[in-house]
Scaffold this motif. Structure first.
Motif, PDB file in Angstrom:
ATOM      1  N   ALA A 178       0.815  -1.225   0.000  1.00  0.00           N
ATOM      2  CA  ALA A 178       0.000   0.000   0.000  1.00  0.00           C
ATOM      3  C   ALA A 178       0.840   1.263   0.000  1.00  0.00           C
ATOM      4  O   ALA A 178       0.467   2.264  -0.627  1.00  0.00           O
ATOM      5  CB  ALA A 178      -0.947  -0.005   1.200  1.00  0.00           C
ATOM      6  N   GLN A 179       1.954   1.264   0.679  1.00  0.00           N
ATOM      7  CA  GLN A 179       2.788   2.461   0.804  1.00  0.00           C
ATOM      8  C   GLN A 179       4.193   2.241   0.250  1.00  0.00           C
ATOM      9  O   GLN A 179       5.123   2.956   0.637  1.00  0.00           O
ATOM     10  CB  GLN A 179       2.874   2.881   2.279  1.00  0.00           C
ATOM     11  N   ARG A 180       4.355   1.274  -0.652  1.00  0.00           N
ATOM     12  CA  ARG A 180       5.695   0.979  -1.168  1.00  0.00           C
ATOM     13  C   ARG A 180       5.606   0.479  -2.604  1.00  0.00           C
ATOM     14  O   ARG A 180       4.564  -0.015  -3.039  1.00  0.00           O
ATOM     15  CB  ARG A 180       6.393  -0.055  -0.285  1.00  0.00           C
ATOM     16  N   ASP A 181       6.703   0.625  -3.321  1.00  0.00           N
ATOM     17  CA  ASP A 181       6.766   0.161  -4.702  1.00  0.00           C
ATOM     18  C   ASP A 181       7.316  -1.249  -4.815  1.00  0.00           C
ATOM     19  O   ASP A 181       7.024  -1.951  -5.785  1.00  0.00           O
ATOM     20  CB  ASP A 181       7.656   1.097  -5.539  1.00  0.00           C
ATOM     21  N   ASP A 231      13.693  -0.043  -1.161  1.00  0.00           N
ATOM     22  CA  ASP A 231      13.223   0.894  -2.183  1.00  0.00           C
ATOM     23  C   ASP A 231      13.722   0.520  -3.573  1.00  0.00           C
ATOM     24  O   ASP A 231      13.854   1.373  -4.446  1.00  0.00           O
ATOM     25  CB  ASP A 231      13.668   2.324  -1.836  1.00  0.00           C
ATOM     26  N   ALA A 232      14.004  -0.767  -3.781  1.00  0.00           N
ATOM     27  CA  ALA A 232      14.466  -1.214  -5.093  1.00  0.00           C
ATOM     28  C   ALA A 232      14.084  -2.679  -5.305  1.00  0.00           C
ATOM     29  O   ALA A 232      13.745  -3.399  -4.355  1.00  0.00           O
ATOM     30  CB  ALA A 232      15.986  -1.048  -5.209  1.00  0.00           C
ATOM     31  N   SER A 243      14.284  -6.532  -5.631  1.00  0.00           N
ATOM     32  CA  SER A 243      15.106  -7.525  -4.941  1.00  0.00           C
ATOM     33  C   SER A 243      14.625  -8.923  -5.304  1.00  0.00           C
ATOM     34  O   SER A 243      13.626  -9.096  -6.023  1.00  0.00           O
ATOM     35  CB  SER A 243      15.028  -7.333  -3.416  1.00  0.00           C
ATOM     36  N   LEU A 244      15.334  -9.920  -4.784  1.00  0.00           N
ATOM     37  CA  LEU A 244      14.896 -11.298  -4.993  1.00  0.00           C
ATOM     38  C   LEU A 244      13.477 -11.519  -4.491  1.00  0.00           C
ATOM     39  O   LEU A 244      12.765 -12.384  -5.002  1.00  0.00           O
ATOM     40  CB  LEU A 244      15.831 -12.276  -4.263  1.00  0.00           C
ATOM     41  N   ALA A 245      13.062 -10.758  -3.502  1.00  0.00           N
ATOM     42  CA  ALA A 245      11.711 -10.911  -2.965  1.00  0.00           C
ATOM     43  C   ALA A 245      10.668 -10.676  -4.056  1.00  0.00           C
ATOM     44  O   ALA A 245       9.735 -11.475  -4.232  1.00  0.00           O
ATOM     45  CB  ALA A 245      11.489  -9.947  -1.808  1.00  0.00           C
ATOM     46  N   ASP A 246      10.816  -9.587  -4.805  1.00  0.00           N
ATOM     47  CA  ASP A 246       9.864  -9.285  -5.875  1.00  0.00           C
ATOM     48  C   ASP A 246       9.876 -10.374  -6.940  1.00  0.00           C
ATOM     49  O   ASP A 246       8.820 -10.848  -7.377  1.00  0.00           O
ATOM     50  CB  ASP A 246      10.207  -7.939  -6.518  1.00  0.00           C
ATOM     51  N   ILE A 247      11.073 -10.771  -7.357  1.00  0.00           N
ATOM     52  CA  ILE A 247      11.188 -11.771  -8.415  1.00  0.00           C
ATOM     53  C   ILE A 247      10.631 -13.113  -7.956  1.00  0.00           C
ATOM     54  O   ILE A 247       9.935 -13.802  -8.710  1.00  0.00           O
ATOM     55  CB  ILE A 247      12.655 -11.897  -8.858  1.00  0.00           C
ATOM     56  N   GLY A 248      10.911 -13.476  -6.719  1.00  0.00           N
ATOM     57  CA  GLY A 248      10.427 -14.746  -6.211  1.00  0.00           C
ATOM     58  C   GLY A 248       8.916 -14.827  -6.102  1.00  0.00           C
ATOM     59  O   GLY A 248       8.322 -15.877  -6.347  1.00  0.00           O
TER      60      GLY A 248
END
Length: 204
Positions: free
Chosen positions: A148-151, A156-157, A159-164
């Protein structure tokens, strides 16, 4: 390095995205998962009989998240998998959440709506679909609230979290995933879909 992969695998796509972001060339060995001979050859080097599998010299590594972490660990100066212990733990949290909960639930809907008919097992089971849809909406709400409050999922960039976490969403439409109501989640997904590493790693 060689990657045993099938273009339908969202887990394999994770690895391709990381390799592209890190600028690591991979020799892709396409595994036809519908071929008994291909599956037999795969089981000779991976007892689980699944893709992806990374071959780096005499080192064989299965499990997509482990491969992603390994590629980062052998790349000096990379930013996808931060060194700070707490930030890395946060990334790991989302990798485990994505694998254990989000992707696992999506896989039920993918099987019922896509793969089941393709392998001659009939129509989707309404009870299974309803249960999985309910679970996925709960998980979608968790992800949507976090975004909700983050991209990005961590920091702020990218990371493996997004890709995973993002790759199972490659089947958003075909698997009829009930996530369109989550505006923050969909905005995050759209952001990732605009990246070259998404476009170059598999189906749109």
């Amino acid at each position: 390095m060689r990657l045993y992969h099938n273009h339908l695998s969202s887990n394999g796509r994770r690895v391709l995205m990381v390799a592209e972001q890190l600028g690591l060339p991979l020799d892709i060995v396409n595994v036809d998962l519908g071929s008994d001979s291909d599956r037999a050859r795969l089981r000779e080097i991976n007892a689980n009989g699944k893709v992806p599998l990374l071959e780096d010299g005499d080192f064989l590594l299965s499990e997509s998240c482990a491969i992603m972490q390994y590629l980062c660990d052998i790349t000096p100066g990379q930013q996808l998998y931060p060194q700070d212990a707490r930030v890395r733990a946060d990334v790991n949290r989302w990798l485990f959440w994505g694998s254990q909960h989000f992707a696992e639930t999506i896989s039920i809907l993918s099987f019922e709506h896509i793969w089941k008919a393709m392998i001659g097992m009939g129509e989707a089971d309404p009870a299974m679909v309803a249960r999985a849809e309910g679970e996925l909406r709960q998980l979608g709400a968790v992800l949507d609230g976090h975004l909700a409050q983050r991209d990005w999922l961590v920091g702020d960039a990218l990371s493996l979290a997004d890709i995973g976490v993002v790759t199972p969403l490659m089947y958003l439409e075909r698997a009829k995933l009930p996530l369109g109501e989550f505006a923050n989640l969909m905005r995050w997904f759209d952001r990732l879909r605009q990246l070259d590493l998404w476009k170059n790693s598999g189906p749109a």
